[in-house]
Design a protein around this motif. Structure first.
Motif, PDB file in Angstrom:
ATOM      1  N   GLU A  87       2.510  16.355  -0.780  1.00  0.00           N
ATOM      2  CA  GLU A  87       2.235  16.685   0.628  1.00  0.00           C
ATOM      3  C   GLU A  87       1.797  15.455   1.409  1.00  0.00           C
ATOM      4  O   GLU A  87       1.961  15.397   2.617  1.00  0.00           O
ATOM      5  N   GLY A  88       1.195  14.488   0.718  1.00  0.00           N
ATOM      6  CA  GLY A  88       0.735  13.280   1.368  1.00  0.00           C
ATOM      7  C   GLY A  88      -0.436  13.536   2.303  1.00  0.00           C
ATOM      8  O   GLY A  88      -1.094  14.568   2.238  1.00  0.00           O
ATOM      9  N   ILE A  89      -0.669  12.592   3.161  1.00  0.00           N
ATOM     10  CA  ILE A  89      -1.703  12.691   4.191  1.00  0.00           C
ATOM     11  C   ILE A  89      -0.977  12.807   5.515  1.00  0.00           C
ATOM     12  O   ILE A  89      -0.346  11.842   5.963  1.00  0.00           O
ATOM     13  N   LEU A  90      -1.030  13.988   6.114  1.00  0.00           N
ATOM     14  CA  LEU A  90      -0.281  14.292   7.337  1.00  0.00           C
ATOM     15  C   LEU A  90       1.197  13.950   7.168  1.00  0.00           C
ATOM     16  O   LEU A  90       1.843  13.467   8.074  1.00  0.00           O
ATOM     17  N   GLY A  91       1.702  14.165   5.965  1.00  0.00           N
ATOM     18  CA  GLY A  91       3.116  13.934   5.683  1.00  0.00           C
ATOM     19  C   GLY A  91       3.445  12.554   5.151  1.00  0.00           C
ATOM     20  O   GLY A  91       4.528  12.332   4.630  1.00  0.00           O
ATOM     21  N   ILE A  92       2.543  11.611   5.260  1.00  0.00           N
ATOM     22  CA  ILE A  92       2.771  10.252   4.744  1.00  0.00           C
ATOM     23  C   ILE A  92       2.491  10.261   3.247  1.00  0.00           C
ATOM     24  O   ILE A  92       1.413  10.659   2.814  1.00  0.00           O
ATOM     25  N   ARG A  93       3.459   9.800   2.463  1.00  0.00           N
ATOM     26  CA  ARG A  93       3.373   9.968   1.014  1.00  0.00           C
ATOM     27  C   ARG A  93       3.192   8.685   0.214  1.00  0.00           C
ATOM     28  O   ARG A  93       3.079   8.743  -0.998  1.00  0.00           O
ATOM     29  N   GLU A  94       3.197   7.520   0.862  1.00  0.00           N
ATOM     30  CA  GLU A  94       3.135   6.275   0.091  1.00  0.00           C
ATOM     31  C   GLU A  94       2.164   5.285   0.723  1.00  0.00           C
ATOM     32  O   GLU A  94       2.051   5.188   1.941  1.00  0.00           O
ATOM     33  N   LEU A  95       1.488   4.545  -0.130  1.00  0.00           N
ATOM     34  CA  LEU A  95       0.585   3.478   0.281  1.00  0.00           C
ATOM     35  C   LEU A  95       0.991   2.211  -0.462  1.00  0.00           C
ATOM     36  O   LEU A  95       1.064   2.202  -1.694  1.00  0.00           O
ATOM     37  N   THR A  96       1.287   1.155   0.290  1.00  0.00           N
ATOM     38  CA  THR A  96       1.615  -0.141  -0.300  1.00  0.00           C
ATOM     39  C   THR A  96       0.566  -1.146   0.167  1.00  0.00           C
ATOM     40  O   THR A  96       0.292  -1.259   1.364  1.00  0.00           O
ATOM     41  N   VAL A  97      -0.012  -1.874  -0.788  1.00  0.00           N
ATOM     42  CA  VAL A  97      -1.089  -2.807  -0.477  1.00  0.00           C
ATOM     43  C   VAL A  97      -0.697  -4.208  -0.936  1.00  0.00           C
ATOM     44  O   VAL A  97      -0.258  -4.395  -2.070  1.00  0.00           O
ATOM     45  N   LEU A  98      -0.867  -5.174  -0.031  1.00  0.00           N
ATOM     46  CA  LEU A  98      -0.638  -6.589  -0.348  1.00  0.00           C
ATOM     47  C   LEU A  98      -1.989  -7.294  -0.434  1.00  0.00           C
ATOM     48  O   LEU A  98      -2.809  -7.178   0.474  1.00  0.00           O
ATOM     49  N   PHE A  99      -2.196  -8.034  -1.515  1.00  0.00           N
ATOM     50  CA  PHE A  99      -3.440  -8.777  -1.710  1.00  0.00           C
ATOM     51  C   PHE A  99      -3.153 -10.275  -1.645  1.00  0.00           C
ATOM     52  O   PHE A  99      -2.064 -10.723  -2.009  1.00  0.00           O
ATOM     53  N   ASN A 100      -4.143 -11.064  -1.198  1.00  0.00           N
ATOM     54  CA  ASN A 100      -3.963 -12.513  -1.224  1.00  0.00           C
ATOM     55  C   ASN A 100      -4.246 -13.032  -2.629  1.00  0.00           C
ATOM     56  O   ASN A 100      -4.590 -12.250  -3.531  1.00  0.00           O
ATOM     57  N   GLN A 101      -4.129 -14.327  -2.816  1.00  0.00           N
ATOM     58  CA  GLN A 101      -4.305 -14.895  -4.158  1.00  0.00           C
ATOM     59  C   GLN A 101      -5.736 -14.766  -4.675  1.00  0.00           C
ATOM     60  O   GLN A 101      -5.982 -14.903  -5.863  1.00  0.00           O
ATOM     61  N   TYR A 102      -6.671 -14.483  -3.776  1.00  0.00           N
ATOM     62  CA  TYR A 102      -8.073 -14.336  -4.176  1.00  0.00           C
ATOM     63  C   TYR A 102      -8.456 -12.865  -4.363  1.00  0.00           C
ATOM     64  O   TYR A 102      -9.625 -12.537  -4.495  1.00  0.00           O
ATOM     65  N   LYS A 103      -7.443 -11.986  -4.334  1.00  0.00           N
ATOM     66  CA  LYS A 103      -7.632 -10.556  -4.593  1.00  0.00           C
ATOM     67  C   LYS A 103      -8.377  -9.826  -3.470  1.00  0.00           C
ATOM     68  O   LYS A 103      -9.208  -8.965  -3.722  1.00  0.00           O
ATOM     69  N   TYR A 104      -8.055 -10.169  -2.220  1.00  0.00           N
ATOM     70  CA  TYR A 104      -8.556  -9.450  -1.054  1.00  0.00           C
ATOM     71  C   TYR A 104      -7.371  -8.898  -0.279  1.00  0.00           C
ATOM     72  O   TYR A 104      -6.303  -9.504  -0.233  1.00  0.00           O
ATOM     73  N   ILE A 105      -7.560  -7.735   0.334  1.00  0.00           N
ATOM     74  CA  ILE A 105      -6.467  -7.087   1.058  1.00  0.00           C
ATOM     75  C   ILE A 105      -6.014  -7.923   2.247  1.00  0.00           C
ATOM     76  O   ILE A 105      -6.827  -8.368   3.052  1.00  0.00           O
ATOM     77  N   LYS A 106      -4.691  -8.129   2.318  1.00  0.00           N
ATOM     78  CA  LYS A 106      -4.066  -8.721   3.504  1.00  0.00           C
ATOM     79  C   LYS A 106      -3.498  -7.623   4.380  1.00  0.00           C
ATOM     80  O   LYS A 106      -3.636  -7.660   5.597  1.00  0.00           O
ATOM     81  N   LYS A 107      -2.841  -6.646   3.736  1.00  0.00           N
ATOM     82  CA  LYS A 107      -2.205  -5.572   4.493  1.00  0.00           C
ATOM     83  C   LYS A 107      -2.072  -4.332   3.615  1.00  0.00           C
ATOM     84  O   LYS A 107      -1.686  -4.430   2.450  1.00  0.00           O
ATOM     85  N   ALA A 108      -2.397  -3.185   4.194  1.00  0.00           N
ATOM     86  CA  ALA A 108      -2.214  -1.900   3.526  1.00  0.00           C
ATOM     87  C   ALA A 108      -1.398  -1.024   4.468  1.00  0.00           C
ATOM     88  O   ALA A 108      -1.782  -0.824   5.618  1.00  0.00           O
TER      89      ALA A 108
END
Length: 191
Positions: A87-108
């Motif tokens: 069902e996802g969250i309000l129909g959204i079913r996927e989460l993709t996360v990009l981390f920098n080389q130091y293991k901090y989120i750049k984009k989710a």
């Protein structure tokens, strides 16, 4: 003497009943004021209750694990993909996360094909209700293309004009580790 005590009790009782409507009216006015006051708008980008700015991979993954989400196996370094269920969250079913080389989120990025107009509209209204009118772009009746910019260097992007919907949480300057052992002046300036 007995008559005066009965009169006194009657006056006290009458006074108590007479004050009830005014108390009730005051209480109703206070409730009306409370209902009219909107909750304060968020001043920082949050994803699943966590601030996106300088969010570490370990803290984010521990939070998602508590929510019952596990990443798919990834063959790309610094990329994690999660399913948000059928069902996802309000129909959204996927989460993709990009981390920098130091293991901090750049984009989710939360994304998916949302066929329900009601769910799509709810998504835009949710963001606008939480963060206020967008900094750039538009949200009309929950639909639109918009961006919210925050003072800590984070951005939320909404793409909700077709069935292919996405919401991205971006940390434009993710945390890095200083290799010199000196104070990282640039990161201090962002705060």
């Amino acid at each position: 003497m007995r008559f005066s005590s009965i009169l006194y009790c009657a006056l006290v009782m009458f006074g108590a009943f007479a004050s009830l409507p005014s108390f009730s009216a005051t209480e109703d006015a206070q409730e009306a004021e409370t209902e009219d006051v909107a909750p304060p708008l968020q001043t920082k980008a949050e994803l699943f209750g966590l601030e996106v700015n300088d969010l570490s991979q370990s803290a984010f993954e521990a939070h998602l694990q508590k929510m019952g989400l596990q990443p798919y196996p990834s063959y790309r370094d610094g990329v994690a993909t999660y399913s948000l269920g059928p069902e996802g969250i309000l129909g959204i079913r996927e989460l993709t996360v990009l981390f920098n080389q130091y293991k901090y989120i750049k984009k989710a990025t939360l994304s998916g094909v949302v066929e329900s107009p009601k769910k799509r509209a709810s998504l835009g209204k949710l963001l606008e209700g939480k963060y206020g009118p967008p900094s750039v772009g538009f949200v009309r009746d929950g639909y639109g293309r918009a961006k919210w910019f925050f003072n800590d260097g984070t951005v939320i992007e909404l793409h909700n004009t077709t069935f292919d919907v996405s919401v991205s949480y971006v940390d434009e300057v993710p945390k890095i580790q200083s290799e010199s052992g000196k104070i990282d002046v640039e990161s201090l300036l962002r705060k």
